[in-house]
Design an enzyme around this catalytic site. Structure first.
Site, PDB file in Angstrom:
ATOM      1  N   GLY A  67      12.917  -1.918 -12.171  1.00 39.29           N
ATOM      2  CA  GLY A  67      12.022  -2.311 -11.392  1.00 39.29           C
ATOM      3  C   GLY A  67      10.823  -3.250 -12.458  1.00 39.29           C
ATOM      4  O   GLY A  67       9.978  -2.898 -11.981  1.00 39.29           O
ATOM      5  N   SER A  70       7.858  -6.498 -11.244  1.00 40.35           N
ATOM      6  CA  SER A  70       6.527  -6.727 -10.932  1.00 40.35           C
ATOM      7  C   SER A  70       5.994  -5.428 -10.896  1.00 40.35           C
ATOM      8  O   SER A  70       6.432  -4.536 -11.320  1.00 40.35           O
ATOM      9  CB  SER A  70       6.768  -6.910  -9.509  1.00 40.35           C
ATOM     10  OG  SER A  70       7.140  -5.914  -8.542  1.00 40.35           O
ATOM     11  N   GLY A  71       4.478  -5.280 -10.756  1.00 36.39           N
ATOM     12  CA  GLY A  71       3.853  -3.928 -10.783  1.00 36.39           C
ATOM     13  C   GLY A  71       3.693  -3.150 -11.940  1.00 36.39           C
ATOM     14  O   GLY A  71       3.687  -3.985 -13.073  1.00 36.39           O
ATOM     15  N   GLY A  73       6.272  -1.428 -13.324  1.00 39.95           N
ATOM     16  CA  GLY A  73       7.498  -1.742 -14.186  1.00 39.95           C
ATOM     17  C   GLY A  73       7.342  -2.759 -15.366  1.00 39.95           C
ATOM     18  O   GLY A  73       7.745  -2.836 -16.296  1.00 39.95           O
ATOM     19  N   LEU A 115      19.522  -1.121  -6.855  1.00 40.45           N
ATOM     20  CA  LEU A 115      19.686   0.229  -6.988  1.00 40.45           C
ATOM     21  C   LEU A 115      20.357   0.659  -5.565  1.00 40.45           C
ATOM     22  O   LEU A 115      21.130   1.993  -5.565  1.00 40.45           O
ATOM     23  CB  LEU A 115      18.449   1.027  -7.200  1.00 40.45           C
ATOM     24  CG  LEU A 115      18.021   0.985  -8.595  1.00 40.45           C
ATOM     25  CD1 LEU A 115      16.338   1.308  -8.473  1.00 40.45           C
ATOM     26  CD2 LEU A 115      18.641   1.962  -9.185  1.00 40.45           C
ATOM     27  N   ASN A 141      11.626   3.377 -12.889  1.00 37.35           N
ATOM     28  CA  ASN A 141      10.284   3.200 -12.190  1.00 37.35           C
ATOM     29  C   ASN A 141      10.489   2.666 -10.988  1.00 37.35           C
ATOM     30  O   ASN A 141       9.555   2.726 -10.076  1.00 37.35           O
ATOM     31  CB  ASN A 141      10.010   2.354 -13.352  1.00 37.35           C
ATOM     32  CG  ASN A 141       8.605   1.268 -12.572  1.00 37.35           C
ATOM     33  OD1 ASN A 141       7.488   1.756 -12.569  1.00 37.35           O
ATOM     34  ND2 ASN A 141       8.822   0.216 -12.244  1.00 37.35           N
ATOM     35  N   SER A 191       5.662  11.215  -7.219  1.00 31.68           N
ATOM     36  CA  SER A 191       4.389  10.677  -6.402  1.00 31.68           C
ATOM     37  C   SER A 191       3.976  11.868  -5.743  1.00 31.68           C
ATOM     38  O   SER A 191       4.578  12.728  -5.345  1.00 31.68           O
ATOM     39  CB  SER A 191       4.985   9.703  -5.290  1.00 31.68           C
ATOM     40  OG  SER A 191       3.810   9.134  -4.493  1.00 31.68           O
ATOM     41  N   TYR A 213      13.206  10.138  12.618  1.00 34.34           N
ATOM     42  CA  TYR A 213      12.861   9.080  11.421  1.00 34.34           C
ATOM     43  C   TYR A 213      11.332   8.586  11.287  1.00 34.34           C
ATOM     44  O   TYR A 213      10.786   8.310  12.432  1.00 34.34           O
ATOM     45  CB  TYR A 213      13.540   7.827  11.569  1.00 34.34           C
ATOM     46  CG  TYR A 213      13.138   7.021  10.311  1.00 34.34           C
ATOM     47  CD1 TYR A 213      13.688   7.067   8.912  1.00 34.34           C
ATOM     48  CD2 TYR A 213      12.341   5.897  10.412  1.00 34.34           C
ATOM     49  CE1 TYR A 213      13.244   6.315   7.937  1.00 34.34           C
ATOM     50  CE2 TYR A 213      11.937   4.872   9.278  1.00 34.34           C
ATOM     51  CZ  TYR A 213      12.250   5.160   8.078  1.00 34.34           C
ATOM     52  OH  TYR A 213      12.111   4.674   6.929  1.00 34.34           O
TER      53      TYR A 213
END
Length: 337
Positions: A67, A70-71, A73, A115, A141, A191, A213
């Site tokens: 990952g 972006s962000g 990673g 993934l 990540n 998290s 769900y």
């Protein structure tokens, strides 16, 4: 993948509120439960990835970051490369991985790793194996969050398949290279959303996600799975020089919440900077756990705000962690060797 050689390489409103929760829960008025015997750093919830790695020389080290496009990673890749590491940056497509790596510099090598596809994960692992180098840091990540509608991959709820199972397979296939490093580290992104999981932690009889769900619950299950995977991996690495730890980065200013309904994003976007960490701060804990000399022999723990914390829920359930590992092997049958 073409061009990858060893030589080239070495050269809902509630959802919004809860998503911002990890930052709020990091305030100084909260009492953290620290595990005994694990070093506590001087870094805090406002430390940056650059600050926690200052003075650390990663020259000659190999890091893989999933990952990385972006962000957190991308920031982790940037900072670790700046410290001298050779970084393999993976993305859902090779084009995106190339773009991200090019933005950082020549120390970064792009690879495709979708993934949700076990075939793609296997191919990525084979390409890394072909490099023939030890992996000093395997940073798991990448992730997706709170899908509003049920999506499935091979009959599995998609967040579980992507966040946990894809990473499980990648780590499984690269573990020998991690153990070949002088002090290999597996850093898995979990998290505080593990709190969103049901009391059982992992619903083995509902991995399809079809029963009642809820996107947040499914994300909580996936993040619990990340933590349990890290815990069981640490047990399996006992007696080696390699370690396994999990990380809660806190809510950060990334595109992780892109799957939230449009109305929630409209509400959240203008106030995001008041509720979440900047990317440089969000990536600090994973970079700290990946590089801190003090953690060379620390394994099997959960970190947030650059320090160890004892998580709640099912995150420390060793029997559940072993059960998840066994089930994950079953789900990855045919791809493990």
């Amino acid at each position: 993948p073409a061009g990858l050689t060893r030589r080239g390489f070495l050269r809902g409103g509630a959802a919004v509120a809860v998503a911002a929760g990890p930052t709020a829960c990091s305030r100084g008025d909260e009492v953290k439960v620290r595990p005994e015997g694990v070093p506590v750093s001087a870094f805090t919830k406002t430390s940056t990835a650059e600050e926690v790695t200052a003075g650390i020389d990663l020259a000659g080290k190999t890091v893989l970051v999933t990952g990385s496009t972006s962000g957190l990673g991308l920031e982790a890749m940037r900072v670790l490369a700046a410290r001298g590491a050779n970084v393999i940056g993976t993305g859902r497509t090779l084009a995106k991985a190339r773009e991200a790596c090019a933005s950082v510099g020549p120390r970064c090598t792009p690879l495709e790793c979708e993934l949700e596809s076990l075939d793609s994960v296997r191919d990525c692992a084979n390409a890394v194996r072909a490099l023939g180098v030890p992996i000093d840091v395997l940073m798991l990540n990448a992730g997706i969050m709170s899908l509003p509608k049920l999506e499935q991959v091979r009959g599995l709820e998609k967040q579980f398949a992507v966040n946990h199972l894809g990473h499980f397979l990648l780590a499984h296939r690269l573990l020998d290279q991690v153990k070949a490093a002088p002090q290999g580290r597996v850093v898995t992104m979990s998290s505080s959303a593990y709190k969103w999981a049901p009391p059982a932690g992992i619903e083995f009889d509902n991995l399809s996600g079809e029963r009642e769900y809820d996107g947040n619950k499914a994300y909580g299950i996936a993040k619990t799975a990340n933590g349990l995977f890290s815990l069981e991996l640490a047990r399996r690495l006992a007696g080696t020089t390699a370690t396994s730890n999990s990380v809660n980065p806190g809510a950060a200013d990334t595109n992780l919440m892109r799957h939230l309904p449009a109305w929630q994003r409209r509400i959240f976007t203008p106030i995001a900077r008041f509720l979440v960490k900047p990317v440089g701060v969000g990536a600090a804990t994973q970079c700290y756990v990946a590089t801190a000399p003090a953690l060379a022999q620390v394994s099997g723990y959960y970190f947030e705000d650059c320090n160890p914390v004892v998580p709640g829920g099912s995150m420390t359930n060793a029997a559940l962690a072993q059960q998840l590992w066994t089930k994950s092997e079953e789900l990855c049958a045919g791809f493990l060797a």
